[in-house]
Design a protein around this motif. Structure first.
Motif, PDB file in Angstrom:
ATOM      1  N   ARG A  94       0.823  -1.248  -0.070  1.00 16.63           N
ATOM      2  CA  ARG A  94       0.013  -0.079   0.114  1.00 16.63           C
ATOM      3  C   ARG A  94       0.766   1.333   0.054  1.00 16.63           C
ATOM      4  O   ARG A  94       1.748   1.477   0.908  1.00 16.63           O
ATOM      5  CB  ARG A  94      -0.744  -0.019   1.219  1.00 16.63           C
ATOM      6  N   ILE A  95       0.744   1.978  -1.018  1.00 22.14           N
ATOM      7  CA  ILE A  95       1.477   3.449  -0.883  1.00 22.14           C
ATOM      8  C   ILE A  95       0.459   4.521  -1.087  1.00 22.14           C
ATOM      9  O   ILE A  95      -0.887   4.203  -1.373  1.00 22.14           O
ATOM     10  CB  ILE A  95       2.473   3.487  -2.152  1.00 22.14           C
ATOM     11  N   HIS A  96       0.805   5.760  -0.878  1.00 23.27           N
ATOM     12  CA  HIS A  96      -0.053   6.802  -1.054  1.00 23.27           C
ATOM     13  C   HIS A  96       0.664   7.934  -1.779  1.00 23.27           C
ATOM     14  O   HIS A  96       1.560   8.216  -1.715  1.00 23.27           O
ATOM     15  CB  HIS A  96      -0.316   7.488   0.519  1.00 23.27           C
ATOM     16  N   VAL A  97      -0.530   8.629  -2.800  1.00 18.32           N
ATOM     17  CA  VAL A  97       0.085   9.665  -3.750  1.00 18.32           C
ATOM     18  C   VAL A  97       0.633  10.844  -2.761  1.00 18.32           C
ATOM     19  O   VAL A  97       1.637  11.426  -3.335  1.00 18.32           O
ATOM     20  CB  VAL A  97      -0.943  10.057  -4.476  1.00 18.32           C
ATOM     21  N   ALA A  98       0.168  11.172  -1.810  1.00 16.23           N
ATOM     22  CA  ALA A  98       0.761  12.266  -1.041  1.00 16.23           C
ATOM     23  C   ALA A  98       0.993  13.574  -1.703  1.00 16.23           C
ATOM     24  O   ALA A  98       2.078  14.147  -1.748  1.00 16.23           O
ATOM     25  CB  ALA A  98       1.948  11.993  -0.217  1.00 16.23           C
ATOM     26  N   SER A  99       0.115  14.013  -2.533  1.00 14.72           N
ATOM     27  CA  SER A  99       0.285  15.216  -3.167  1.00 14.72           C
ATOM     28  C   SER A  99       0.565  16.481  -2.096  1.00 14.72           C
ATOM     29  O   SER A  99       0.059  16.203  -0.976  1.00 14.72           O
ATOM     30  CB  SER A  99      -0.934  15.611  -4.018  1.00 14.72           C
ATOM     31  N   ILE A 100       1.208  17.062  -2.641  1.00 12.17           N
ATOM     32  CA  ILE A 100       1.714  18.221  -1.295  1.00 12.17           C
ATOM     33  C   ILE A 100       0.422  19.137  -0.913  1.00 12.17           C
ATOM     34  O   ILE A 100       0.546  19.483   0.317  1.00 12.17           O
ATOM     35  CB  ILE A 100       2.888  19.234  -1.948  1.00 12.17           C
ATOM     36  N   GLU A 101      -0.192  19.344  -1.699  1.00 10.70           N
ATOM     37  CA  GLU A 101      -1.807  19.793  -1.532  1.00 10.70           C
ATOM     38  C   GLU A 101      -2.399  18.667  -0.924  1.00 10.70           C
ATOM     39  O   GLU A 101      -2.744  17.712  -1.762  1.00 10.70           O
ATOM     40  CB  GLU A 101      -2.349  20.427  -2.668  1.00 10.70           C
ATOM     41  N   THR A 102      -3.192  18.838   0.066  1.00  7.38           N
ATOM     42  CA  THR A 102      -4.002  17.693   0.847  1.00  7.38           C
ATOM     43  C   THR A 102      -5.215  18.015  -0.172  1.00  7.38           C
ATOM     44  O   THR A 102      -5.584  18.778  -0.776  1.00  7.38           O
ATOM     45  CB  THR A 102      -4.276  17.715   2.192  1.00  7.38           C
ATOM     46  N   CYS A 103      -6.388  17.279   0.041  1.00  8.80           N
ATOM     47  CA  CYS A 103      -7.790  17.119  -0.414  1.00  8.80           C
ATOM     48  C   CYS A 103      -8.571  18.314   0.353  1.00  8.80           C
ATOM     49  O   CYS A 103      -8.455  18.470   1.655  1.00  8.80           O
ATOM     50  CB  CYS A 103      -8.398  16.003  -0.456  1.00  8.80           C
ATOM     51  N   GLY A 104      -9.523  18.676  -0.329  1.00 11.67           N
ATOM     52  CA  GLY A 104     -10.388  19.690   0.359  1.00 11.67           C
ATOM     53  C   GLY A 104     -11.575  20.183  -0.465  1.00 11.67           C
ATOM     54  O   GLY A 104     -11.358  20.039  -1.633  1.00 11.67           O
ATOM     55  N   CYS A 105     -12.105  21.154  -0.080  1.00 11.07           N
ATOM     56  CA  CYS A 105     -13.532  21.859  -0.808  1.00 11.07           C
ATOM     57  C   CYS A 105     -13.818  23.075  -0.002  1.00 11.07           C
ATOM     58  O   CYS A 105     -13.804  23.175   1.118  1.00 11.07           O
ATOM     59  CB  CYS A 105     -14.400  20.847  -1.042  1.00 11.07           C
ATOM     60  N   VAL A 106     -14.390  23.799  -0.715  1.00  9.76           N
ATOM     61  CA  VAL A 106     -15.304  24.990  -0.294  1.00  9.76           C
ATOM     62  C   VAL A 106     -16.565  24.822  -0.957  1.00  9.76           C
ATOM     63  O   VAL A 106     -16.818  24.843  -2.207  1.00  9.76           O
ATOM     64  CB  VAL A 106     -14.820  26.262  -0.501  1.00  9.76           C
ATOM     65  N   ALA A 107     -17.708  24.341  -0.146  1.00  8.97           N
ATOM     66  CA  ALA A 107     -19.072  24.182  -0.751  1.00  8.97           C
ATOM     67  C   ALA A 107     -19.887  25.367  -0.336  1.00  8.97           C
ATOM     68  O   ALA A 107     -19.994  25.755   0.798  1.00  8.97           O
ATOM     69  CB  ALA A 107     -19.553  22.797  -0.250  1.00  8.97           C
ATOM     70  N   ASN A 108     -20.495  26.010  -1.378  1.00  9.38           N
ATOM     71  CA  ASN A 108     -21.342  27.114  -1.141  1.00  9.38           C
ATOM     72  C   ASN A 108     -22.618  27.045  -1.883  1.00  9.38           C
ATOM     73  O   ASN A 108     -22.528  27.000  -3.102  1.00  9.38           O
ATOM     74  CB  ASN A 108     -20.755  28.425  -1.711  1.00  9.38           C
TER      75      ASN A 108
END
Lengths: 166, 781, 291
Positions: B189-203
C-alpha cells in the motif's frame, strides 16, 4: 486565551493585529493578511511549503507562532517581485521549468533566495542540501536545481554589472 | 501577430501557467475565502473496526464558535449516510453504527474558524466497542473471518473475481514447458501524498438555488454527475470548480466523504463551508494505491524464449471498493502484464477482497494497475534470466515484440499501437555504457563490493479509453475540447480534462497553435469549471493528451476546414485550389497568395461567404479508437553499503518513447517527477499498520517522501515512435517513469546480490531488508 | 493540526524566565527554537498552558572559548553552529552533528539548548555532548549550577533540569592536541531521526595511544547512551582497526533499541556498530591529523 497585540513588517509593509498566542504564523499570513501564496502541506515541519524568510532566514511558518515574530520582518513569495521585475529566482523557476503544480514553489523559492543571498555560487550538491527541507512531489528536483543555478548566474551577472559601474 | 513565432508542437515553450505560481498568485482550494464562510473539521475513529455505541456532541456544541456537529444519524435522515463509489460499490459518508477503518470519518464539526473547529473535534465524545480487525486479504478470506461489510447481501469478504487471457492454452503451455519460474511479489500500500491535501469549499446560494463546490478534483464533470445522483440536485444547479490543484497523481479522483458532508452542511446552513484535510487525515484516510499480493509464473524454453505467463492476484481493497477503475476492469489494466514480450498465452486471475483498512485502489501516478503489471513482468523476466544464466538485456532482446509485429495483439487481448523496443533498449545500453558497467561489476565483486545494474523495458497502456470498453459508472471515457477563434485571431480553448501540474494551459495551446498557425501567446486554455468547460472524464491515467489532446487537434482541424472556405472566398479561388502550408492557406502554385488564420478569423465575423454560418468555432468529443502504448528502456546502477544495507543510486538513465512530443521541456519534467515517485515507491514509501489496524505512517515523519538529497540527478533520452491512430501521434507520458522505475531499481539491487543466490526483494527495499539479506548471505559488515 | 489554547510571554532576561518558571511550574514550557515543541502542540501531545519565549533574551547565543572551555549559549541556532568557523576548525564533531539535524530550515530556528533540554534520545546533540564530556549550565531561583552531561539525561523526555530551571549554556572542554571527534548518522532520509548514530571523541598521546575516549549513541535506548565499555576498551591502546572494530562491537552491545519502522532492534544494533566504527575511524584520522 487573551489576544496579544503584534506588529509585523511583511513584504515591507507594517501590520498591527491582535492575535491568539497559539495562532501559527502561516495562518496569520494566509488568513489575517490574505497572503495565500504561502502554503500548508503537512503538520510535522517536514514539507516546507510554508517557508518564509523571518529576518532574512528561511523558516517553516507552520512551526512559528505569529506572536513570536512581533517586531520582526517577514518576506513571503508575494514580496519577491520588485517594481514589476521578477526576482531572478522567480525567473529561473519559469525559465528552467522548476515547477509543475506550483504548490511547493513559493516555499522552495524562498529557500532558494536565502541560499543565494548567503552563497552566490552554490554547487549542485550545496543546492540539493539547501532545499532538502522542502518537498516537491512533481519535478524530481532536477529542474529546481537548474532554476536556482540560473538565478545564481543571473544574480552574479547583475552584481558584476553593478560593480563595474555600468 | 503573423510575424510572431507560432510555437507549435515540439517547441519547449515556457509555461503559460507559471507567472501566477511564481508570484504566489495561484488559487488553490484553501486560498478561497467567501463572506460568512464556516470551517468543517472531522472527528475520526481511533479503531480499525468497532461498533459505535454512543456519540455525545453536547460538550462540543457548547464550545465557543461551534455551529453544528453532524453525525451519521443526521445524514441518514437525508439519505446521505452512504454514497456510491466510482466502482459501483457504496461507501459510508458518516457511520451510523460501526466504523471499518482507522481514521474513518465519524462526525463533522462546523465552526467559525479552524481553531475553534479543531478544539471541538476533541470534545466530541464517542463510545466504541472494539471489534476484531481484518488486516490482510488472506485472513479476510478465511471462513471464520469477521465480516467487514455486513450491509452486503453476500456474506463474505470476497468482492469480485476477474480473469483475462486463455486459461486452457496457458495451462497447456506450462504443462509442456521446459522451464518454469515462479515468484510471490507483494506490492505494498502506498499513498500519492500530493503536497496539497484534499479539500473543498461548498457554497449553496439559496437565492439562485445553486450549489458551487470548489474541489480538489481531477475529474470535476464526473464528480458533478455523482453529486447530482447522490443529492438529487439537478445537474445544472451544481457547479464544480477545480481551481489550481497542488498535485493529483490519482488521489484526487475519488469522491471523499468530506466533500459530501461539507455539501450537506452548506445546504443545511446556507453558508459557505470550507473543509481542508490536514496531512495526517490525508495519509490515514484518503485512497491508497497498490496493495497487490501477486503470484506469477513464467514458462520458457531452455534457450530463453518466453512462452507463457500465469498470474494470480489477491487485491486488498480496504473496506469499500472505491478504486477508480473503468467499470469493466475491476483490476484495472493489469492484464497488460505480458509487457513488451511476445508470448503465446497468458492467464490472469484477480480476486478483490475487503479488509478493515481505508478504501481505495486508486492509481499512484499510474494508469489503472499498470504499475503492478509492469513490476510483475519486469521482475519475472529477470528471474527467468537468472534461472537460465542469461544476461537480463539479452533475454529482453530475445523476447521483445518486434517492430514489424505492430499493431500487436497481446495474449490478453490488447492491441499495442506502435513500438520499437529493441531500439529503445539499444539506445539505453549504449548511452550508459552497459558492457563497461558489467566489467566494472565483475571487478568490484571480486573485491567483495556490491554493485548492481538493473534494466526495465516496460510497455505502458494509457489513454482510456474507447467507448466500446471504457466507462466509469456508465459514462463513456471520451474527452472533449471547444475552440473559439475571436475576430482578431485570438483563441479560447476549453477542455474536459483538468491539469494538476501537467501544463495543459501550455501544451493544449501549442496543439491549437500548430493546427491553426496562431502564436501560442494568443491562445488561452480554460478547464476545470463545469459551467464553462465541455464534459470530460478528467485527468488521470495519462489520458489527457491521448483523449482531450486528440479532441483539441480534431476540433482545430474542423476550424481549419471552415477557414478554408472563408480563405477561398477571400482569395476568390475554389477551396480545392488551396493548401494549408506554413501556417496559412495558400493558392496551389502561387504560395504568396495566402490568408493567415488571423485574416480568416476577422473575415469569419465581417466578410464570410454567403450561406456560411458566421463565426469560427468548433468542438470535438473524441472517442479514441484504441489506447496508446508508450514504452521505455531504463537502466539503473546501484551500490550497496555492506555496513548499513543502504542502496545508493549511482546512475539512472531513462529512455522514453511517448510518440510525438508536444513540449519537450514539459515531457522531460514529467519524466523527472515520475522517476522520483517510482524511486520513492521502490525504496522509501509504504503504508504500515500495526496489529490493531492503526496506521503507523500517518505523517511525513514516517511516510517518507524523497528530498533533493535522496533523489539522483536523472538522465533522460528518447526515441520517438508515433501512435498511428492518434491525430498527433502522441501517446502520453506522465506515468511511464513511475511505472518503469521501480523494477529497474529492484532489478539493480537484486543484480547486486544475485551471485549470492538472491532472486527477489519486495518493495520498498529498505536498508533493514537489505541488511538482513547481507547477514543471511554472510556478507554484512 | 492546531495547537491548543496557550498563554505566551516573551521574556527579556534569564532572571525573568526563572521567576516565571518558578511561578508557573510544570504548566509552563520554555519556547526556544520551537521545532519540536510546536509540532507536539499541534498534535496536542504537549498542551502547556503557558509558553515562556526566551528568544529575546540578549547574549544567550554566544559561541566562544573561555578559560579552556568552549561555551555555547542555549540560544545558539543549529545553523549558526553549522556555519561557525571556530566550530568547523576546532570542533568538527559539532559541525558534523549540526549539519545532520532535521533539515536546513528547521536548523535555522532549532537551538543547541533545546536539542538537549528536550531529553529526546532521538536527538543528535546528546550523543555528541556525551562523547565530549560536556557540562550543562542551568539557572534556577537559587542561582546557577553546572550539571555533568552524564547526569543530565534521566529518562525519555526527562532531564535533570528542574521545572524552575532554565538551561543557559553548554560547556565543552577545549580539545587538547592530538584529539579528534566525529559524528556519523544513518537516517532513512533528510529530516529523519537516526536509525543509529554515533559521536566519538578521541585523544591520543605522543606515541599514538588513546588516552581519552568518549562515545555517545543516538536513538538506541530509552535515553541518550554513553558506550562506557567501548570507551574503556580503547583506553591506553594503540588504535588498530581491529581495536576499533572491537570497541564498535562493545558499543553495539550496550544499545537497547526498540523495533519500529526504522528497522528491527537487531538491525539497529548492527547499524550502531557500523556507525560507531565509522565515527571512530574518522575521529582517529582527525586526531592523527591534529598532532
Amino acid at each position: 486565551m487573551e489576544p496579544l497585540p503584534i506588529q509585523v513588517t511583511v513584504n515591507g509593509r507594517t501590520y498591527s493585529a491582535e492575535v491568539e498566542p497559539r495562532l501559527l504564523l502561516v495562518h496569520f499570513l494566509r488568513e489575517v493578511l490574505n497572503l495565500t501564496g504561502t502554503h500548508i502541506g503537512c503538520d510535522t515541519t517536514s514539507c516546507g511549503a510554508c517557508t518564509v524568510l523571518w529576518n532574512g532566514r528561511p523558516v517553516k511558518s507552520c512551526t512559528v507562532l505569529a506572536v513570536q515574530v512581533d517586531g520582526g520582518e517577514i518576506l513571503t513569495v508575494e514580496g519577491l517581485e520588485g517594481e514589476g521585475q521578477l526576482h531572478p529566482v522567480q525567473e529561473g523557476f519559469w525559465e528552467e521549468h522548476g515547477l509543475q503544480c506550483g504548490f511547493c514553489t513559493p516555499g522552495m523559492m524562498m529557500t532558494a533566495v536565502a541560499l543565494l543571498n548567503e552563497n552566490p555560487d552554490p554547487t549542485e550538491e550545496e543546492i540539493r542540501k539547501a532545499i532538502s527541507g522542502n518537498l516537491c512531489r512533481c519535478t524530481g528536483y532536477v529542474n529546481i536545481v537548474k532554476a536556482i543555478q540560473y538565478a545564481a548566474r543571473k544574480m552574479r551577472e547583475g552584481m558584476s554589472v553593478h560593480a563595474g559601474g555600468v | 501577430m503573423a510575424a510572431r513565432a507560432v510555437h507549435g508542437i515540439g517547441v519547449p515553450v515556457k509555461r503559460k501557467e507559471d507567472p501566477r505560481f511564481i508570484r504566489g498568485k495561484g488559487t488553490y482550494v484553501d486560498d478561497i475565502k467567501l463572506p460568512g464562510m464556516l470551517v468543517m473539521d472531522i472527528v475520526r475513529s481511533p479503531y480499525a473496526h468497532a461498533r459505535i455505541k454512543r456519540i455525545d456532541v453536547s460538550k462540543a456544541l457548547a464550545m465557543p464558535g461551534v455551529i453544528d456537529v453532524i453525525t451519521g444519524e443526521e445524514l441518514a435522515k437525508a439519505n446521505l449516510a452512504w454514497m456510491p463509489t466510482l466502482m459501483g460499490d457504496r461507501q459510508m459518508v458518516l457511520p451510523t453504527d460501526r466504523v471499518v477503518y482507522y481514521a474513518q470519518e465519524v462526525a463533522a464539526v462546523i465552526a467559525t474558524d479552524r481553531y475553534r473547529a479543531a478544539d471541538a473535534v476533541l470534545a466530541v465524545e464517542v463510545e466504541y466497542e472494539p471489534l476484531p480487525p481484518v488486516l490482510n486479504p488472506f485472513d479476510a478470506l478465511k471462513p471464520d473471518a469477521p465480516l467487514v461489510r455486513p450491509d452486503r447481501e453476500q456474506k463474505s469478504n470476497h468482492i469480485w473475481h476477474w480473469e483475462a487471457g486463455d486459461k486452457e492454452k496457458t495451462d497447456r503451455i506450462f504443462h509442456e514447458a521446459e522451464v518454469v519460474v515462479a515468484q510471490d511479489l507483494y506490492i505494498p500500500r502506498i499513498h500519492v501524498a500530493s503536497i496539497e491535501t484534499c479539500g473543498c469549499v461548498a457554497n449553496y446560494d439559496p437565492v439562485t438555488d445553486k450549489l458551487t463546490i470548489w474541489m480538489t478534483s481531477q475529474a470535476p464533470h464526473a464528480h458533478r454527475t455523482v453529486f447530482s445522483l447522490v443529492t438529487g440536485i439537478p445537474e445544472h444547479k451544481i457547479r464544480i470548480i477545480s481551481p489550481d490543484i497542488g498535485g493529483g497523481f490519482g488521489g484526487k479522483v475519488p469522491v471523499y466523504p468530506g466533500y459530501v458532508i461539507a455539501t450537506y452542511a452548506t445546504l443545511k446552513h446556507k453558508k459557505p463551508i470550507k473543509w481542508i484535510e490536514d496531512r495526517s487525515e490525508n495519509l490515514q484516510a484518503d485512497s491508497f494505491a497498490r496493495d497487490y499480493h501477486i503470484h506469477a509464473e513464467l514458462a520458457a524454453t531452455r534457450d530463453g524464449k518466453i512462452r507463457g505467463l500465469r498470474v494470480r492476484v489477491v487485491a486488498d481493497h480496504g473496506a469499500f471498493d472505491a478504486a477508480a477503475n473503468p467499470s469493466r476492469f475491476p483490476a484495472g489494466l493489469f492484464s497488460v502484464c505480458t509487457g513488451s514480450y511476445d508470448m503465446q498465452a497468458a492467464h490472469i486471475q484477480v480476486d478483490g477482497v475487503y479488509t478493515t483498512k481505508p478504501p481505495g485502489g486508486v492509481a499512484y501516478r499510474c494508469s489503472f494497475r499498470v504499475t503492478e503489471a509492469v513490476h510483475t513482468i519486469e521482475r519475472m523476466v529477470d528471474i527467468l534470466a537468472d534461472e537460465l544464466g542469461m544476461d537480463p538485456a539479452e533475454i529482453r532482446f530475445k523476447n521483445f515484440v518486434q517492430p514489424h509485429q505492430f499493431p500487436y495483439k497481446s495474449p490478453t487481448g490488447w492491441e499495442y499501437d506502435s513500438g520499437n523496443y529493441p531500439a529503445a533498449l539499444q539506445k539505453a545500453l549504449e548511452t550508459i555504457g552497459y558492457q563497461e558497467l558489467r566489467r566494472e561489476q565483475a571487478e568490484r565483486r571480486a573485491r567483495g563490493e556490491l554493485m548492481g545494474i538493473g534494466i526495465s523495458t516496460f510497455t505502458e497502456i494509457v489513454g482510456a479509453g474507447p467507448s466500446h470498453t471504457f466507462d466509469i459508472l456508465g459514462i463513456k471515457m471520451f474527452d472533449s475540447a471547444e475552440i473559439r477563434v475571436h475576430p482578431t485571431g485570438a483563441v479560447i480553448v476549453r477542455i474536459g480534462v483538468q491539469t494538476q501540474g501537467q501544463g495543459h494551459e501550455t501544451t493544449f495551446a501549442q496543439i491549437v497553435a500548430e493546427e491553426l498557425g496562431i502564436p501560442v501567446e494568443y491562445i488561452t486554455v480554460e478547464h476545470g469549471d463545469t459551467d464553462t468547460a465541455p464534459y470530460g472524464l478528467g485527468t488521470y491515467a495519462s489520458r489527457s493528451t491521448p483523449t482531450a489532446g486528440a479532441a483539441t487537434a480534431v476540433a482545430a482541424r474542423k476550424i481549419r476546414e471552415k477557414a478554408r472556405l472563408i480563405a477561398a472566398h477571400l482569395l476568390e479561388v475554389s477551396p480545392d485550389d488551396l493548401e494549408w502550408k506554413d501556417y496559412a492557406f495558400r493558392v496551389k502554385g502561387a504560395p504568396d497568395r495566402h490568408k493567415t488564420m488571423q485574416e480568416i478569423a476577422f473575415a469569419a465575423y465581417t466578410n464570410f461567404p454567403l450561406g456560411l454560418e458566421p463565426g469560427l468555432e468548433a468542438e470535438c468529443y473524441y472517442d479514441p479508437p484504441n489506447l496508446t502504448f508508450p514504452f521505455g528502456a531504463y537502466v539503473c546502477v546501484v551500490d550497496i553499503d555492506r555496513g548499513t544495507g543502504q542502496v545508493k543510486i549511482r546512475e539512472f538513465l531513462a529512455v522514453d518513447d511517448c510518440g510525438t512530443i508536444i513540449n519537450p521541456m514539459i515531457v522531460e519534467g514529467q519524466i523527472h517527477g515520475g522517476l522520483t515517485m517510482g524511486m520513492a515507491a521502490a525504496l522509501l514509501e509504504e503504508i504500515v499498520y500495526d496489529e490493531n489496524g492503526t496506521m503507523l505512517t500517518g505523517t511525513f515523519m514516517d511516510y517518507l517522501l524523497p528530498t533533493a538529497v535522496e533523489t539522483p540527478h536523472w538522465k533522460t533520452a528518447k526515441t520517438i515512435t508515433p501512435s498511428p491512430h492518434h491525430p498527433l501521434g502522441a501517446k502520453g507520458v506522465g506515468e511511464s517513469p513511475t511505472i518503469g522505475a521501480p523494477p529497474a531499481l529492484v532489478n539493480a539491487v537484486v543484480d547486486a546480490l544475485s551471485h549470492l543466490g538472491v532472486r527477489h526483494i519486495d518493495i520498498p527495499i529498505t536498508p533493514a531488508k537489505v541488511y538482513r539479506i547481507l547477514q543471511e548471505k554472510g556478507v554484512a559488515e | 493540526m492546531i495547537p491548543g489554547p496557550v498563554r505566551y510571554r516573551r521574556v527579556r532576561s534569564v532572571d525573568e524566565a526563572v521567576v516565571l518558571l518558578s511561578q508557573l511550574g510544570t504548566d509552563a514550557k520554555v519556547l526556544s527554537g520551537g521545532q519540536s515543541l510546536i509540532p507536539m502542540m499541534k498534535f496536542r501531545l504537549a498542551e502547556p498552558s503557558y509558553l515562556i519565549d526566551i528568544n529575546a533574551i540578549p547574549g544567550l547565543d554566544f559561541i566562544e572559548e573561555r578559560g579552556g572551555v568552549l561555551c555555547l549559549g542555549a540560544l545558539v541556532r543549529e545553523s549558526t553552529l553549522e556555519r561557525s568557523m571556530l566550530v568547523r576548525q576546532r570542533y568538527p564533531i559539532l559541525h558534523d552533528t549540526a549539519e545532520v539535524i532535521a533539515d536546513p530550515l528547521v536548523r535555522n530556528l532549532a537551538t543547541v539548548g533545546g536539542n538537549l533540554a528536550h531529553g529526546d534520545p532521538a536527538n543528535d546533540h546528546p550523543a555528541t555532548m556525551l562523547a565530549l564530556r560536556a557540562q550543562v549550565v542551568a539557572r534556577g531561583p537559587n542561582g546557577e549550577r553546572s550539571i555533568p552531561i552524564d547526569d543530565f539525561f534521566v529518562d525519555t523526555f526527562v532531564t535533570a533540569l528542574q521545572p524552575d530551571e532554565l538551561l543557559t549554556e553548554i560547556r565543552i572542554p577545549v580539545p587538547p592536541p592530538r584529539s579528534g571527534g566525529a559524528y556519523v548518522k544513518f537516517e532513512r532520509k533528510v529530516g529523519d531521526y537516526a536509525i543509529a548514530a554515533a559521536g566519538v571523541f578521541l585523544v591520543l598521546d605522543e606515541a599514538g595511544r588513546i588516552t581519552q575516549a568518549g562515545i555517545g549513541l543516538t536513538n538506541l535506548s530509552y535515553k541518550p547512551l554513553r558506550a562506557v565499555d567501548a570507551e574503556r576498551a580503547l583506553l591506553g591502546q594503540y588504535a588498530s582497526d581491529e581495536l576499533l572494530r572491537y570497541a564498535a562491537e562493545l558499543a553495539a552491545q550496550a544499545t537497547d533499541p526498540v523495533s519500529d519502522l526504522r528497522g528491527p532492534a537487531d538491525y539497529k544494533r548492527a547499524v550502531a556498530r557500523t556507525m560507531t566504527l565509522r565515527a571512530l575511524r574518522r575521529a582517529l584520522e582527525r586526531a592523527q591529523a591534529n598532532a
